[in-house]
Design an enzyme around this catalytic site. Sequence first.
Site, PDB file in Angstrom:
ATOM      1  N   ASP A 122       5.092  -4.868   6.998  1.00 51.23           N
ATOM      2  CA  ASP A 122       5.635  -4.509   5.699  1.00 51.23           C
ATOM      3  C   ASP A 122       7.159  -4.635   5.790  1.00 51.23           C
ATOM      4  O   ASP A 122       7.729  -4.664   6.880  1.00 51.23           O
ATOM      5  CB  ASP A 122       5.217  -3.096   5.303  1.00 51.23           C
ATOM      6  CG  ASP A 122       5.152  -2.902   3.792  1.00 51.23           C
ATOM      7  OD1 ASP A 122       5.816  -3.680   3.068  1.00 51.23           O
ATOM      8  OD2 ASP A 122       4.462  -1.984   3.337  1.00 51.23           O
ATOM      9  N   HIS A 129       5.735   7.169   2.224  1.00 54.58           N
ATOM     10  CA  HIS A 129       6.155   7.060   3.627  1.00 54.58           C
ATOM     11  C   HIS A 129       5.958   8.349   4.415  1.00 54.58           C
ATOM     12  O   HIS A 129       6.350   8.417   5.573  1.00 54.58           O
ATOM     13  CB  HIS A 129       7.627   6.642   3.765  1.00 54.58           C
ATOM     14  CG  HIS A 129       7.912   5.243   3.379  1.00 54.58           C
ATOM     15  ND1 HIS A 129       8.906   4.485   3.947  1.00 54.58           N
ATOM     16  CD2 HIS A 129       7.334   4.423   2.459  1.00 54.58           C
ATOM     17  CE1 HIS A 129       8.944   3.297   3.399  1.00 54.58           C
ATOM     18  NE2 HIS A 129       7.993   3.236   2.486  1.00 54.58           N
ATOM     19  N   LYS A 154      -3.215  -4.933   2.179  1.00 56.71           N
ATOM     20  CA  LYS A 154      -2.209  -3.885   2.249  1.00 56.71           C
ATOM     21  C   LYS A 154      -2.873  -2.536   1.932  1.00 56.71           C
ATOM     22  O   LYS A 154      -3.767  -2.501   1.114  1.00 56.71           O
ATOM     23  CB  LYS A 154      -1.099  -4.139   1.214  1.00 56.71           C
ATOM     24  CG  LYS A 154      -0.368  -5.475   1.393  1.00 56.71           C
ATOM     25  CD  LYS A 154       0.358  -5.936   0.163  1.00 56.71           C
ATOM     26  CE  LYS A 154       1.491  -5.023  -0.229  1.00 56.71           C
ATOM     27  NZ  LYS A 154       2.303  -5.596  -1.338  1.00 56.71           N
ATOM     28  N   HIS A 155      -2.506  -1.446   2.575  1.00 59.29           N
ATOM     29  CA  HIS A 155      -1.568  -1.299   3.682  1.00 59.29           C
ATOM     30  C   HIS A 155      -2.380  -0.669   4.798  1.00 59.29           C
ATOM     31  O   HIS A 155      -2.865   0.450   4.644  1.00 59.29           O
ATOM     32  CB  HIS A 155      -0.392  -0.402   3.295  1.00 59.29           C
ATOM     33  CG  HIS A 155       0.346  -0.868   2.071  1.00 59.29           C
ATOM     34  ND1 HIS A 155      -0.039  -0.518   0.784  1.00 59.29           N
ATOM     35  CD2 HIS A 155       1.434  -1.674   1.915  1.00 59.29           C
ATOM     36  CE1 HIS A 155       0.797  -1.065  -0.092  1.00 59.29           C
ATOM     37  NE2 HIS A 155       1.700  -1.784   0.567  1.00 59.29           N
TER      38      HIS A 155
END
Length: 753
Positions: free
Chosen positions: A278, A212, A198-199
Site C-alpha cells: 500500500d 490505520h 485490498k487490504h
Amino acid sequence: MTADIERVEALLAAMTPEEKAGQLGSYWHRPEDPGSGDVAPMEGDMTGPDSFEAAIEHGLGHLTRVFGTAPVSVADGVADLRERQARVQKASRFGIPAIAHEECLTGFTAYGATIYPTPLAWGAAFDPELVEEVAAAIGRDLRAVGVDQGLAPVLDVVRDYRWGRVEESIGEDPYLVATVATAYVRGLQSTGLVATLKHFAGYSASRAARNHAPVGVGARELAEVLLPPFELAIREGGAGAVMPSYAAVDGVPPTASHALLTTLLRDAWGFGGTVVSDYWAVPFLRRTQRIAADDDGAGALALAAGVDVELPETVGFARLAAGPALDQAARRVLLQKGRLGLLDPGWEPRGDDGADLDSPANRALARRLAERSVVLLANDGTLPLRAAGGGPGRVAVIGTTAVQPRTFLGCYSFPNHVLAGYDGDDLGVAVPTLLEALRTELPDAAVPHAAGAAITGDDRSGFAAAAALAAQADVAIVAVGDLAGMFGSGTSGEGCDAPDLALPGVQAELVTAVLDTGTPVVLVVVSGRPYALGALAPRCAAVVQAFFPGEEGGAAIAGVLSGRVEPSGRLPVAVPRTPSGALPTYRAAPLGRRTDGISSLDPAPLYPFGHGLSYTTVEYRDLTLGAASMPADGRVDVTVTVRNAGRRPAAEVVQLYLTDHVAQTVRPVRELIGYLRVPLAPGETRRVTFDVHADRTSFPGLDLRRVVEPGTFTLAAGPSSEALPVAAELEITGDAPRVLAGARVMTTPARVE
C-alpha cells in the site's frame, strides 16, 4: 508460460542487483502547483528519488497514477504515459517497460471517466454477474489508454460501521464480500489487466474504527471472517496481485508478515502473482509502526516477508541487498510483466488518445447497477409516487444532498479524490442531481427545493424555509447523508472515521423539523455507511437508502421513488437503531445479540442485514431438502418456492442461512451461505435450488484446523437475516469431525426453475 519463465530466468542471470531492485520500485509524478488537489497528504518525509531520471536509472517496476493524479485529458495522459514508458525502456539495458497502475474502485479514477456506484452499493445489489460486467467495462477503459493494473477491489469485511472506509467495502458478510469481489476480479482480469486485492488482511477490524489503528482480532476471527474473501478471489478468481493492509494485526504489520504474505498466501493458497505495498506502507514500518530503525531496514523487512513491489515510489526498496529474496521478488515481477506482454520483442505502449471513458454504454451499466442497489427500507404506501390514480401535485424536495452531485460519489471517485482540491465545480462527467431527476420523473408535478441545512456544520437558519415548503406540499422528499472525502475532508471515506452513527451535522434535526409539519415525509439517505434512523424512520412515510450510487444515482433513486424502477436492493450492512458506538454485525454469536437480564444494551438493528422491500408481496413456502442427512463430505439440494403475490414485478433476493446447533467453538446464530436474485412477474411462482456442500458448514476448530462436524443444522430461507419464514433441519453424519486441508468448496451454486 514456459517461454516467459525461460526469458525471465535469462534476464535474472544477466541483471545486476541494482537492476533487479529497480524492478521492485515505482515512481509517482505529482504536480507542483500548490493550488492543485493533494491526493497524498500523508507522505511527509517518505518521498522517493528527486527526479524521474534518478528513479529509472536501473529500470522501474511501476508507474503510479499517470492519469489519476491531476485532471488530464485522455490525449495528454496517453502521451505522458507513452513518453514515460519510452524513457523507462531507454534507461533499462534490457528495454523493460514499467507496469502502469491506477485506482479503479468506483471506475477508472481519472478525469472524464465513468463513476460507478461504490462497492457498498455492489453489495446492496446482491448481483455478482452485473458487478463482473461493470468490472469488465472498467478494465476495457483502463486497457484502452495503456494501463496494466487496477488497484481494486476492496475485500475488507465491515466490522464497525463508524470506520470511514465502510463505503469502499462490499458489506458485513464474508460470503457476500467474497462472491461479489471475486466477480469483480474476473471481470477486470478478463480484459487482460491485473486486479489487486485490498487490504490483506484485517484492516477493517481496527480498534475504535480508526483508520490505520491497531487490529486486535484473534486468529479464529481472522480465519473465519476476514480471510475467506481473499482466499476465494485467489483460488477461484485468479487475482494477480495482493496489497497488504496498513494496520498491525496483533502487533505485526501485514507488510512485514511472512506468516501472511508467504506461509498463508503463497504456500497454503498457491498465490502466484505479485504483492504490492500500500502507498508508503514500507516506510510506515519505520515511521508509524516503529519496527525498523530506518527506511533500508523497513525495506529489508518487507522484502523478506514477501512484498514484491513498493508503491507509490521507491523509498525502502532503494538499496536492497543482493540475495535470494531479491531474486525471488524480481522473478515474480518480471513474470507478471511477461504475462502482460511487456517483455515481448518490439513491445510499444498502447493507448487510444481518443478513447471515450464515459461512453453511453458505460453510463447504461452505471445506471443498471445503481438502480439495483437502491434499498427501500420502509413504505406505508406513499411510494411509488406515480401509483395508479396519479401522483402528488406538489413534491417538496429538501436537503443539500438533492442538489450536490458529489454526494452521490465515493471517496475514490475522481471528483472527490482529486478535483475537490481544485477551484470550480467541474466534475469531468455529467452527474444529474436528484432534484433534476425528480423533475424529469414527475413532469406533471411542481417540485420546488429548499436546502434546509448543509451536510456538516450547525447552521439551522434554513430550517424555517424548508418546513414552510414542506407544509405546502403533498409529500416531502428529504435527502440527507454524506459527502465523501479523504483524511478528514469528508464525512465518509479514507481517514474520515465517525465518532458515532448519528447523521452528520444537523441533518437529523432538519428531518424532524419537516416531520413536524405533518406532511408525509419520504426520507432518502445517500451515504457511505449506515446511520442510526431509529428516532426518524418510524415517523416517515417511507425510507430509502442508497450507498453512493455514482453518476447515474440521481436517476436511479428518482426512478425508484416514482415507480419506474422496481426496488430490489438489499442491505449489505444493517441500519442501526441508535447512534451509540460500535454494534455487532448480524453474524454475532448468541451473547452478541440481545440478552435481556444480562445486559441493558439492545444491539438489535432497526433494519437487519439483507433487508429490503419491493412494491409487491413475495411469499416463501416449502423449503425442502434432497435428503434429511448427508456425510461430512457430501452435498444436498435445498429448494425453496417463491411466489409474487402482487400486481407488480419484482426481483427477489432469495437468501439462505445456516445455523449450527452445537459446535466445539462459539458459532454465529446464523450465517449467509447462499443467495440468488430471482425475477418474478406478477403472480409468478419459481423454485430456487441451492447446492449445499458439507464444506459450507466448516469452521476453524479448537486447534484452528478447519473442520466439518457431525451434528444438526438448520437451513432457513427468506428475504433477510431476520425474516426467515421457511426452514428445515439437516443432519451431518459421522463419528468424528472431518478435517479440511487445502482447497475446499467455498460457494453455494444456485439455480432457478
